[in-house]
Scaffold this active site. Structure first.
Site, PDB file in Angstrom:
ATOM      1  N   LYS A 173       0.852  -1.184   0.000  1.00  0.00           N
ATOM      2  CA  LYS A 173       0.000   0.000   0.000  1.00  0.00           C
ATOM      3  C   LYS A 173       0.886   1.232   0.000  1.00  0.00           C
ATOM      4  CE  LYS A 173      -2.667   3.355   1.869  1.00  0.00           C
ATOM      5  NZ  LYS A 173      -2.147   4.719   2.118  1.00  0.00           N
ATOM      6  N   SER A 175       2.091   5.228   0.052  1.00  0.00           N
ATOM      7  CA  SER A 175       1.690   6.426   0.777  1.00  0.00           C
ATOM      8  C   SER A 175       0.881   7.341  -0.128  1.00  0.00           C
ATOM      9  CB  SER A 175       2.932   7.176   1.274  1.00  0.00           C
ATOM     10  OG  SER A 175       2.601   8.491   1.668  1.00  0.00           O
ATOM     11  N   SER A 227       3.129   6.352  11.896  1.00  0.00           N
ATOM     12  CA  SER A 227       2.983   6.967  13.209  1.00  0.00           C
ATOM     13  C   SER A 227       2.546   5.953  14.253  1.00  0.00           C
ATOM     14  CB  SER A 227       1.953   8.098  13.140  1.00  0.00           C
ATOM     15  OG  SER A 227       0.643   7.569  12.956  1.00  0.00           O
ATOM     16  N   GLU A 248       7.100  -0.305  12.631  1.00  0.00           N
ATOM     17  CA  GLU A 248       8.196   0.652  12.833  1.00  0.00           C
ATOM     18  C   GLU A 248       7.547   2.022  12.909  1.00  0.00           C
ATOM     19  OE1 GLU A 248      10.649   3.500  12.280  1.00  0.00           O
ATOM     20  OE2 GLU A 248      11.013   2.672  10.293  1.00  0.00           O
ATOM     21  N   CYS A 282      12.517   8.895  10.992  1.00  0.00           N
ATOM     22  CA  CYS A 282      12.196   8.404  12.336  1.00  0.00           C
ATOM     23  C   CYS A 282      13.436   8.262  13.207  1.00  0.00           C
ATOM     24  CB  CYS A 282      11.460   7.074  12.251  1.00  0.00           C
ATOM     25  SG  CYS A 282      12.364   5.802  11.352  1.00  0.00           S
ATOM     26  N   ASN A 283      14.618   8.144  12.582  1.00  0.00           N
ATOM     27  CA  ASN A 283      15.837   7.997  13.376  1.00  0.00           C
ATOM     28  C   ASN A 283      16.608   9.309  13.532  1.00  0.00           C
ATOM     29  OD1 ASN A 283      16.876   8.312  10.835  1.00  0.00           O
ATOM     30  ND2 ASN A 283      17.880   6.319  10.713  1.00  0.00           N
ATOM     31  N   GLU A 381       7.292  14.128  18.835  1.00  0.00           N
ATOM     32  CA  GLU A 381       8.114  14.004  17.631  1.00  0.00           C
ATOM     33  C   GLU A 381       7.941  15.226  16.731  1.00  0.00           C
ATOM     34  OE1 GLU A 381       9.283  10.414  14.586  1.00  0.00           O
ATOM     35  OE2 GLU A 381       7.159  10.654  15.088  1.00  0.00           O
ATOM     36  N   GLU A 441      20.950   3.661   9.890  1.00  0.00           N
ATOM     37  CA  GLU A 441      21.156   2.231  10.065  1.00  0.00           C
ATOM     38  C   GLU A 441      21.758   1.573   8.822  1.00  0.00           C
ATOM     39  OE1 GLU A 441      16.805   2.788   8.755  1.00  0.00           O
ATOM     40  OE2 GLU A 441      18.253   3.810  10.056  1.00  0.00           O
TER      41      GLU A 441
END
Length: 484
Positions: A173, A175, A227, A248, A282-283, A381, A441
């Site tokens: 799916k 975005s 989220s 995640e 996110c990191n 965040e 990462e």
């Protein structure tokens, strides 16, 4: 540009009377194209196609699955610039970063192709004579995969590659902020020799499609990058059938800067960990704790570094940052900055929305001081190019502040004392800790959050395990035992 279409069971579906949504370029605010809102019936059809294809796909030897992945690798490499330009146009990141991301897509597919001969079972000792216990690793089934908008190319590889090599089929799916990269991938899949139904690509409203995917009993695993509220909804829907989830979710990465760090190098590492992808990762470094002895110098140097940041349309030049992905994200970042000001914080640089030639959803690179650990901007965040900084006295205090958070994805520490390093690695309660380097990462690592940052993980051999389940077989080979 042509409008996006749903790709189900090896066919692009005519958009017909489906509701269409505009895809907006965040740098120019112009309409790029439109994409369809999948219905529940569309989601069911895609899952049905994947479910039927699974029956044959799981029987394909892993090395042959790897050959299909390598075919996709070559095709992505041939289209790298096309993927990159689409990514920059709809997501906003500078073209050089989009070229990197398209390269990661190919590299990630290649990495998991190499895992084909590394899916190992076990032979377990039995308590009985003349018996073997075999533990097999089997594909979990249809993988329903819900994509984010911040790395819409790389995440195709991160989700699709391990699923396919494990023997699972996919419903991907895309975005609603970045559907064109996934559509280009679907067109590439259609040109490949992959069997029909192995990869299906849909677009549509997250609430409807996500719920329909997660609650479908034919799905073996639901994966989401997004989220924390969205992750909770997926878990709730998946619970109806006790379907496995791998989530995640959000992050609020703490950065601990010690007095004895290499200050100039640390400034660069933390800077890069904040402005990458316009802070929409996110990191990313989300909150900085600097030891008192170097606090003033750190702030001065960081402000000077942030003020040098360039931003503009990704297709219009070599900029450090592009726009925020949409107007709502720009407003979210500004709302948090304004809340910090209302709580008594100081804006050292930046601090407001911006445009380029009167267009675009940009935000100025911003440093905020005078915040406390309890400030909203230190708790929620940000997901933008805003760096809140506060001070601390002792390592114990810094670790306590870092861990006092609803999230638990990434973290970092900067020091030249490896006693401090070892304490931090053992006591910081986050899925990842970076030591004297930027936040980012590796394919072969394991990207996993704790607490509100998710469940399960991705990357490396452990990421592959998410798509496998165990099957234990007890084999009694003494056929004469019961004849006596």
């Amino acid at each position: 540009m042509e409008n996006v279409k749903l790709y189900i069971n090896g066919e692009f579906l005519d958009n017909g009377d489906r509701e269409m949504k505009q895809n907006i370029n965040p740098a120019t605010e112009e309409v790029i194209n439109e994409f369809p809102m999948a219905t529940e019936a569309d989601v069911e059809a895609a899952i049905d196609a994947a479910y039927e294809a699974q029956k044959s796909w799981e029987k394909v030897p892993p090395i042959e699955r790897a050959n299909y992945l390598m075919e996709l690798v070559r095709m992505v490499q041939e289209r790298q610039e096309t993927f990159a330009r689409l990514n920059t146009e709809e997501m906003g990141k500078p073209l050089a970063q989009s070229m990197d991301e398209a390269g990661w897509l190919a590299a990630y597919l290649q990495y998991f192709a190499a895992q084909a001969r590394h899916m190992m079972g076990e032979i377990i000792p039995s308590d009985r004579p003349n018996e073997n216990i075999l533990l097999y690793k089997m594909p979990i089934g249809v993988a329903a995969q819900i994509m984010p908008w911040n790395f819409p190319l790389f995440l195709i590889g991160r989700k699709v590659a391990p699923a396919l090599i494990a023997g699972c089929t996919v419903v991907l799916k895309a975005s609603s902020d970045c559907p064109n990269g996934a559509y280009e991938f679907a067109k590439m899949v259609d040109e490949s020799s992959l069997p029909k139904g192995v990869i299906n690509v849909i677009t549509g409203p997250g609430a409807l499609t996500g719920n329909a995917m997660a609650s479908n009993p034919k799905v073996g695993i639901v994966t989401l990058t997004g989220s924390t509220p969205a992750g909770k909804k997926v878990m709730e829907a998946a619970s109806k059938n006790v379907t496995k989830v791998s989530l995640e979710l959000g992050g609020k990465a703490p950065v601990i800067v010690m007095n004895d760090c290499d200050l100039d190098a640390t400034i660069e590492w933390v800077y890069n960990s904040r402005i990458i992808n316009t802070g929409q990762a996110c990191n990313c470094a989300e909150r900085v704790y600097v030891q008192e002895g170097i606090y003033d110098e750190f702030v001065k140097k960081m402000v000077a570094r942030m003020e040098k940041t360039t931003y503009g349309p990704g297709l219009g030049g070599a900029f450090d940052m592009g726009p925020m992905v949409n107007k709502g994200q720009q407003e979210h970042v500004d709302e948090l900055v304004q809340s910090a000001i209302a709580e008594g914080a100081t804006i050292e640089c930046g601090g407001k929305p911006a445009t380029v030639d009167g267009k675009g959803y940009y935000y100025e690179p911003t440093v905020v001081t005078g915040v406390t650990h309890e400030s909203r901007i230190m708790k929620e965040e940000i997901f933008g190019p805003v760096l809140p900084i506060t001070s601390f006295k002792t390592l114990d205090e810094a670790i306590e502040l870092a861990n006092d958070c609803e999230y638990g994805l990434t973290s970092s520490i900067y020091t030249t004392d490896y006693d401090t390093v070892m304490r931090a690695m053992n006591e910081i309660k986050f899925g990842e800790t970076y030591v004297n380097r930027e936040h980012f990462e590796a394919f072969q690592g394991f990207h996993q959050g704790v607490r509100g940052s998710g469940i399960g993980g991705e990357d490396g051999e452990r990421g592959l395990e998410e798509y496998l389940e165990t099957h234990i077989c007890y084999i009694d080979y003494d056929l004469n035992r019961n004849k006596a």
